[in-house]
Design a protein around this motif. Sequence first.
Motif, short mmCIF file in Angstrom:
data_model
loop_
_atom_site.label_atom_id
_atom_site.label_comp_id
_atom_site.label_asym_id
_atom_site.label_seq_id
_atom_site.Cartn_x
_atom_site.Cartn_y
_atom_site.Cartn_z
N PRO A 85 10.36 11.98 1.07
CA PRO A 85 9.03 12.47 1.43
C PRO A 85 8.09 11.31 1.77
O PRO A 85 8.14 10.26 1.13
CB PRO A 85 8.56 13.18 0.15
CG PRO A 85 9.81 13.54 -0.56
CD PRO A 85 10.79 12.44 -0.24
N LEU A 88 3.30 13.42 0.16
CA LEU A 88 3.63 14.66 -0.54
C LEU A 88 4.67 15.51 0.17
O LEU A 88 5.24 16.42 -0.42
CB LEU A 88 2.36 15.51 -0.75
CG LEU A 88 1.35 14.94 -1.75
CD1 LEU A 88 0.10 15.80 -1.79
CD2 LEU A 88 1.97 14.83 -3.14
N SER A 89 4.90 15.22 1.46
CA SER A 89 5.81 16.11 2.20
C SER A 89 6.72 15.33 3.14
O SER A 89 6.50 14.15 3.40
CB SER A 89 5.00 17.14 2.99
OG SER A 89 4.19 16.46 3.93
N HIS A 118 14.61 15.57 -1.81
CA HIS A 118 13.50 16.52 -1.98
C HIS A 118 13.33 17.37 -0.72
O HIS A 118 12.22 17.47 -0.17
CB HIS A 118 12.19 15.80 -2.31
CG HIS A 118 12.27 15.00 -3.57
ND1 HIS A 118 12.36 15.58 -4.82
CD2 HIS A 118 12.32 13.66 -3.78
CE1 HIS A 118 12.45 14.64 -5.74
NE2 HIS A 118 12.43 13.47 -5.14
N ASP A 120 13.11 20.37 -0.26
CA ASP A 120 12.15 21.47 -0.38
C ASP A 120 10.74 21.04 0.02
O ASP A 120 9.86 21.87 0.21
CB ASP A 120 12.15 22.01 -1.81
CG ASP A 120 11.93 20.91 -2.83
OD1 ASP A 120 10.78 20.71 -3.24
OD2 ASP A 120 12.92 20.22 -3.19
N LYS A 121 10.52 19.73 0.14
CA LYS A 121 9.18 19.25 0.48
C LYS A 121 8.96 19.16 1.99
O LYS A 121 7.94 18.65 2.45
CB LYS A 121 8.93 17.87 -0.16
CG LYS A 121 8.94 17.95 -1.70
CD LYS A 121 7.96 16.97 -2.31
CE LYS A 121 7.61 17.36 -3.75
NZ LYS A 121 8.50 16.77 -4.73
N THR A 123 7.72 20.21 5.47
CA THR A 123 6.69 21.13 5.97
C THR A 123 7.41 22.22 6.76
O THR A 123 8.58 22.08 7.11
CB THR A 123 5.72 20.41 6.92
OG1 THR A 123 6.47 19.93 8.05
CG2 THR A 123 5.02 19.24 6.24
N THR A 147 17.74 18.93 -3.56
CA THR A 147 16.53 19.62 -4.01
C THR A 147 16.57 19.96 -5.50
O THR A 147 17.64 20.18 -6.06
CB THR A 147 16.28 20.92 -3.21
OG1 THR A 147 15.08 21.54 -3.68
CG2 THR A 147 17.43 21.92 -3.38
N GLN A 149 14.33 22.36 -6.26
CA GLN A 149 13.75 23.70 -6.17
C GLN A 149 14.27 24.42 -4.93
O GLN A 149 13.55 24.57 -3.94
CB GLN A 149 12.23 23.58 -6.12
CG GLN A 149 11.69 23.06 -7.44
CD GLN A 149 10.22 22.75 -7.37
OE1 GLN A 149 9.78 21.99 -6.50
NE2 GLN A 149 9.45 23.33 -8.26
N ARG A 152 12.43 27.16 -3.01
CA ARG A 152 11.34 26.88 -2.08
C ARG A 152 11.83 26.57 -0.66
O ARG A 152 11.04 26.25 0.21
CB ARG A 152 10.55 25.66 -2.56
CG ARG A 152 9.76 25.94 -3.80
CD ARG A 152 8.67 24.92 -3.95
NE ARG A 152 7.91 25.18 -5.15
CZ ARG A 152 7.03 24.36 -5.65
NH1 ARG A 152 6.81 23.21 -5.06
NH2 ARG A 152 6.37 24.67 -6.75
#
Length: 335
Positions: A85, A88-89, A118, A120-121, A123, A147, A149, A152
Amino acid sequence: MSDIWKDLNELQPIVLKMITNGLAKGRVAHAYLLEGDPGTGKKQTALYFAKSLLCEEEGIMPCNECSNCRRIDSGNHPDVHIVEPDGLSIKKQQIVFLQQEFSKTAVEANRKIYIINHADKMTASAANSLLKFLEEPAADTVALLLTEQAQRMLPTIISRCQLLSFKPLPPDLLKNKLIEKEVSLPMAALVSRLTNNFDEAFRLGTEEWFAQSRKIVLKLYEVLLKNPLEAMVKLQEDFNGHFKDKQQVSLALDLLLLLFKDLLSIQTGNGNEQGLAYPDQLALLKNTALHSSIVNTTEQITAILEAKRKLDANMNPQLLMEQLVLKLQGGASFV
Ligand SMILES: [Zn+2]
């Protein structure tokens, strides 16, 4: 056999078996989703997998010594791309850049691998770009999406991946990992019974408030044993000031519950002493076990579970603790 393989195989035998079986049969999917809690070995496994695919030596397990293995370990292999990421994304341009890189043929190896940590992060627009990429996989491309999560992520992405589910860490393994990070044995033993998330366990295990919580719960327990009529005073003196809100009282109940479970496992002779949440209290627990019955301990455990239910139903925490202390007094036969 390398240490990394041994560690991973101890941690995630099923995932490792799926990977090595795929490699042995020459059936490597275009995309994998590695999902599981933090600290369960997803990234290590992804790098291990990348090395297995590109290692110059024969065999399924990577040698960890050839130039390909070493460059993957140091993050310098031109055909292995890792996306993290950006803030944050994960942004669309990161995925577009990846696609451009992958439209070129592999620089050296015959395979190109990308690892998205990550995932799931991503966009929405990044996820849609990736989806197009996954829909038209090049023959020589392997995607490893990581991930914590999976819920998501876009179901359309998940459905294009072979799922590798990482198990939560078993308490003993988590305890040992915490001890390696210099968390003390009593704290490591306790927090590894409260959570199987390494990051959360490490935070609790090194937190002053939590260490104090443990002391106060142990004190309450000792008073209950030795001088039950004073337990209510102790509750008002130490306990209520420290465990203030519902969440904190809930944790206190968990700490108390683990103590009585330790007692029960000593009484029934089922538990090995390695598995105790309070290994440093063994002498106290053994002594208590001599003077109380399994039936009493079971009743006390039931009373704590009942208190947890009442707390969830929004009963006043102080009132609830007073009721619980009365029950624990009644249920114990004292030293
Ligand atoms: Zn190698």
